[in-house]
Design a protein around this motif. Structure first.
Motif, PDB file in Angstrom:
ATOM      1  N   GLY A   1     -29.449  -2.668  13.690  1.00  0.00           N
ATOM      2  CA  GLY A   1     -30.237  -2.929  12.493  1.00  0.00           C
ATOM      3  C   GLY A   1     -30.403  -4.398  12.161  1.00  0.00           C
ATOM      4  O   GLY A   1     -31.136  -4.734  11.235  1.00  0.00           O
ATOM      5  N   ALA A   2     -29.739  -5.280  12.901  1.00  0.00           N
ATOM      6  CA  ALA A   2     -29.898  -6.717  12.647  1.00  0.00           C
ATOM      7  C   ALA A   2     -31.290  -7.152  13.065  1.00  0.00           C
ATOM      8  O   ALA A   2     -31.761  -6.833  14.152  1.00  0.00           O
ATOM      9  CB  ALA A   2     -28.841  -7.518  13.396  1.00  0.00           C
ATOM     10  N   MET A   3     -31.958  -7.880  12.185  1.00  0.00           N
ATOM     11  CA  MET A   3     -33.302  -8.386  12.465  1.00  0.00           C
ATOM     12  C   MET A   3     -33.258  -9.843  12.908  1.00  0.00           C
ATOM     13  O   MET A   3     -34.190 -10.347  13.516  1.00  0.00           O
ATOM     14  CB  MET A   3     -34.169  -8.226  11.230  1.00  0.00           C
ATOM     15  CG  MET A   3     -34.238  -6.779  10.755  1.00  0.00           C
ATOM     16  SD  MET A   3     -34.850  -6.622   9.063  1.00  0.00           S
ATOM     17  CE  MET A   3     -36.587  -6.969   9.333  1.00  0.00           C
ATOM     18  N   GLY A   4     -32.167 -10.521  12.555  1.00  0.00           N
ATOM     19  CA  GLY A   4     -31.967 -11.904  12.964  1.00  0.00           C
ATOM     20  C   GLY A   4     -30.501 -12.146  13.267  1.00  0.00           C
ATOM     21  O   GLY A   4     -29.622 -11.550  12.626  1.00  0.00           O
ATOM     22  N   ILE A   5     -30.224 -12.978  14.255  1.00  0.00           N
ATOM     23  CA  ILE A   5     -28.844 -13.312  14.608  1.00  0.00           C
ATOM     24  C   ILE A   5     -28.714 -14.818  14.760  1.00  0.00           C
ATOM     25  O   ILE A   5     -29.494 -15.457  15.472  1.00  0.00           O
ATOM     26  CB  ILE A   5     -28.402 -12.621  15.913  1.00  0.00           C
ATOM     27  CG1 ILE A   5     -28.436 -11.098  15.749  1.00  0.00           C
ATOM     28  CG2 ILE A   5     -27.006 -13.073  16.325  1.00  0.00           C
ATOM     29  CD1 ILE A   5     -28.030 -10.328  16.985  1.00  0.00           C
ATOM     30  N   MET A   6     -27.738 -15.378  14.060  1.00  0.00           N
ATOM     31  CA  MET A   6     -27.408 -16.790  14.198  1.00  0.00           C
ATOM     32  C   MET A   6     -26.179 -16.920  15.095  1.00  0.00           C
ATOM     33  O   MET A   6     -25.125 -16.367  14.794  1.00  0.00           O
ATOM     34  CB  MET A   6     -27.112 -17.424  12.835  1.00  0.00           C
ATOM     35  CG  MET A   6     -28.345 -17.692  12.004  1.00  0.00           C
ATOM     36  SD  MET A   6     -27.922 -18.577  10.489  1.00  0.00           S
ATOM     37  CE  MET A   6     -29.573 -19.032   9.913  1.00  0.00           C
ATOM     38  N   LEU A   7     -26.344 -17.636  16.201  1.00  0.00           N
ATOM     39  CA  LEU A   7     -25.221 -17.926  17.087  1.00  0.00           C
ATOM     40  C   LEU A   7     -24.708 -19.321  16.734  1.00  0.00           C
ATOM     41  O   LEU A   7     -25.464 -20.288  16.778  1.00  0.00           O
ATOM     42  CB  LEU A   7     -25.654 -17.896  18.556  1.00  0.00           C
ATOM     43  CG  LEU A   7     -26.222 -16.590  19.098  1.00  0.00           C
ATOM     44  CD1 LEU A   7     -27.744 -16.634  19.118  1.00  0.00           C
ATOM     45  CD2 LEU A   7     -25.695 -16.346  20.512  1.00  0.00           C
TER      46      LEU A   7
END
Length: 213
Positions: free
Chosen positions: A94-100
């Motif tokens: 369900g994540a629409m954006g991921i910050m690494l």
């Protein structure tokens, strides 16, 4: 007094009552790189030391205005410790954006970005929007990872890149706003008879394994 401009697709008096568009953002990376500090700086304008480890999952909500729309950012801060790996992988759904996030003063945290990218490929949706953050850029005298290396890995994976500092509040707001805008641009929309464009809010039902509403 100037008349308030409203989208053609929404009747006057209705726009203010529309629900915000919900965007789920996940933060991943090794321990002590500053994920929690980055989230708290953005949400609370408060710096917390990265020595305060996240145990499992931390969670915050911040509503912003972007392109004339209300956006509710659900920000999930995951633990970087290996023992929490099985817990955090379920939150990719369900994540629409991921910050690494990596620490520019810690070469190993940068090397492990490849591992986090593999985790994303395995557990997240194919169209998830990604952004790479090289945190602690205020500590230039202790830098172990050049900006060019960060830019190169971001280019190789076709993702956005910024160097940030949660402590000095450098590029923190920009990172979240840029990621939210990229996600918003990919959302499905429809055009009504008047020619106005309506952005369809995402499904706000609880994701499996999610604690939020």
């Amino acid at each position: 007094m100037a008349e308030k401009i409203r989208p053609l697709s929404v009747e006057p008096g209705v726009w203010d009552y529309l629900p915000p568009i919900t965007i789920k953002v996940l933060m991943v990376g090794d321990s002590n790189v500053g994920k929690t500090a980055t989230m708290r700086q953005f949400c609370d304008k408060l710096f917390v030391s990265s020595t305060m480890l996240t145990l499992g999952i931390d969670f915050k909500i911040k509503t912003i205005e972007l392109k004339g729309k209300k956006i509710k950012l659900q920000i999930w801060d995951t633990a970087g410790q290996e023992r929490f790996h099985t817990i955090t992988t379920s939150y990719y759904r369900g994540a629409m954006g991921i910050m690494l996030v990596y620490d520019i003063t810690n070469a190993k945290s940068f090397d492990n970005i490849a591992k986090w990218l593999r985790n994303i490929d395995e557990h997240a949706s194919e169209d998830v929007e990604k952004m790479l953050l090289g945190n602690k850029c205020d500590m230039a005298d202790r830098r172990m990872v050049s900006k060019e290396r960060g830019e190169q890995i971001a280019k190789d994976h076709n993702i956005r890149f910024l160097e940030t500092s949660a402590k000095a509040n450098i590029h923190i707001d920009k990172a979240f706003y840029d990621l939210a805008e990229a996600i918003l641009d990919k959302m499905p929309s429809k055009t009504n008879d008047e020619g106005g464009v309506v952005v369809r809010p995402t499904d706000q039902k609880q994701q499996s394994g999610s604690r939020c509403c």
